[in-house]
Write an enzyme that holds these catalytic residues in place. Structure first.
Site, PDB file in Angstrom:
ATOM      1  N   THR A   1     -59.165  49.317 -97.390  1.00  0.00           N
ATOM      2  CA  THR A   1     -60.138  48.762 -96.456  1.00  0.00           C
ATOM      3  C   THR A   1     -61.402  49.614 -96.483  1.00  0.00           C
ATOM      4  O   THR A   1     -61.324  50.820 -96.683  1.00  0.00           O
ATOM      5  CB  THR A   1     -59.550  48.763 -95.028  1.00  0.00           C
ATOM      6  OG1 THR A   1     -58.367  47.973 -95.011  1.00  0.00           O
ATOM      7  CG2 THR A   1     -60.534  48.215 -94.013  1.00  0.00           C
TER       8      THR A   1
ATOM      9  N   GLY B   1     -60.362  53.629 -99.431  1.00  0.00           N
ATOM     10  CA  GLY B   1     -61.505  54.485 -99.137  1.00  0.00           C
ATOM     11  C   GLY B   1     -61.104  55.659 -98.264  1.00  0.00           C
ATOM     12  O   GLY B   1     -59.929  55.870 -97.970  1.00  0.00           O
TER      13      GLY B   1
ATOM     14  N   ASP C   1     -62.977  58.501 -95.044  1.00  0.00           N
ATOM     15  CA  ASP C   1     -64.140  58.966 -94.285  1.00  0.00           C
ATOM     16  C   ASP C   1     -64.512  60.392 -94.657  1.00  0.00           C
ATOM     17  O   ASP C   1     -65.683  60.761 -94.605  1.00  0.00           O
ATOM     18  CB  ASP C   1     -63.853  58.863 -92.787  1.00  0.00           C
ATOM     19  CG  ASP C   1     -63.585  57.422 -92.372  1.00  0.00           C
ATOM     20  OD1 ASP C   1     -64.492  56.589 -92.550  1.00  0.00           O
ATOM     21  OD2 ASP C   1     -62.478  57.127 -91.900  1.00  0.00           O
TER      22      ASP C   1
ATOM     23  N   GLY D   1     -59.527  56.077 -91.135  1.00  0.00           N
ATOM     24  CA  GLY D   1     -59.375  55.356 -89.882  1.00  0.00           C
ATOM     25  C   GLY D   1     -60.663  55.036 -89.167  1.00  0.00           C
ATOM     26  O   GLY D   1     -60.638  54.519 -88.054  1.00  0.00           O
TER      27      GLY D   1
ATOM     28  N   GLY E   1     -62.521  52.679 -89.754  1.00  0.00           N
ATOM     29  CA  GLY E   1     -62.538  51.234 -89.556  1.00  0.00           C
ATOM     30  C   GLY E   1     -61.389  50.732 -88.701  1.00  0.00           C
ATOM     31  O   GLY E   1     -61.301  49.546 -88.411  1.00  0.00           O
TER      32      GLY E   1
ATOM     33  N   GLU F   1     -52.861  51.424 -93.586  1.00  0.00           N
ATOM     34  CA  GLU F   1     -53.318  52.145 -94.779  1.00  0.00           C
ATOM     35  C   GLU F   1     -52.324  53.230 -95.173  1.00  0.00           C
ATOM     36  O   GLU F   1     -52.008  53.408 -96.352  1.00  0.00           O
ATOM     37  CB  GLU F   1     -54.697  52.759 -94.525  1.00  0.00           C
ATOM     38  CG  GLU F   1     -55.822  51.747 -94.461  1.00  0.00           C
ATOM     39  CD  GLU F   1     -57.146  52.366 -94.064  1.00  0.00           C
ATOM     40  OE1 GLU F   1     -58.192  51.768 -94.379  1.00  0.00           O
ATOM     41  OE2 GLU F   1     -57.150  53.452 -93.435  1.00  0.00           O
TER      42      GLU F   1
END
EC number: 5.3.1.6
Length: 229
Positions: A29, A85, A87, A98, A100, A106
């Site tokens: 995501t 992906g 952060d 996390g 998003g 995930e």
């Protein structure tokens, strides 16, 4: 110099080469994975046969729009890879995920994969984790007790309930997210274990010893692969 979106697109297109014909794989995501989905959709239309295990409702929507066939973990024997992906990514391959709100699914998908490949732009590769707030997914009932435990333990500087449009953000699995602000994270495995042991915590956004490699896009057009194990 490339724009941020161009950098992410380069990383996503590069990562698409890892998805082979006939493969079941985990599909993550986020803004860089968006470009992976777009590229895989083109390749599926050209004959690539794959099935993706999505990590969020957002990914389900994007993948279906792109024409990528979907499946779930209960329907596949194995996942050779999961591509997602992050952060923040540190030199040891530890991650904060996390942002998003999809960290639980995930992490489940990443744990089921033989290899987790992280794709991101260069700004996400940091010397030490902790500048990005650490998401902690919690049961909605009694969430303030979890906040109190986190603050009383003194492991983070502040804790905030994530909101969207003025109301609590609800995850795909109907939980809340607490965003924990650190100055820096010195011992990610210890912090991950401590937080997960708090009653009411579902999962943390710390991914420790899970990533196999990272594909990092840079503004000068380079795409770099960093192997962690």
């Amino acid at each position: 110099m490339l724009s941020s979106e161009e950098v992410k697109k380069n990383a996503g297109v590069f990562a698409a080469d890892l998805v082979k014909n006939g493969m079941n794989f985990g599909l993550g995501t986020g803004s860089t994975v968006y470009w992976l989905i777009r590229e895989l959709g083109v390749r599926v239309s050209q004959g690539l046969e794959i099935r993706a295990v999505p990590t969020s409702a957002q990914t389900v929507s994007l993948a279906l729009e792109a024409g990528i066939p979907l499946t779930d973990l209960d329907q596949v024997a194995q996942l050779p890879i999961a591509i997602d992906g992050a952060d923040e990514i540190d030199p040891q391959g530890q991650l904060i995920k996390g942002g998003g709100g999809a960290l639980l699914q995930e992490k489940i998908v990443a744990a089921a994969a033989e290899k987790m490949i992280v794709i991101a732009d260069g700004s996400k590769y940091v010397s030490q984790l902790g500048r990005f707030p650490l998401p902690v997914e919690v049961i909605r009932f009694g969430y303030k007790q979890v906040m109190r435990r986190l603050l009383d333990a003194g492991i983070c500087r502040s804790v905030k309930l994530r909101e969207k449009n003025g109301t609590p953000f609800i995850t795909d699995h109907q939980h809340y997210i607490l965003d924990c602000q650190f100055d820096h994270i010195d011992d990610a495995p210890a912090i991950n274990t401590f937080i997960r042991n708090i009653t009411g915590v579902v999962e943390t956004g710390l991914f420790v010893r899970m990533a196999s490699s990272a594909i990092i896009g840079h503004s000068d057009g380079r795409v770099e692969t960093i192997n962690f194990r």
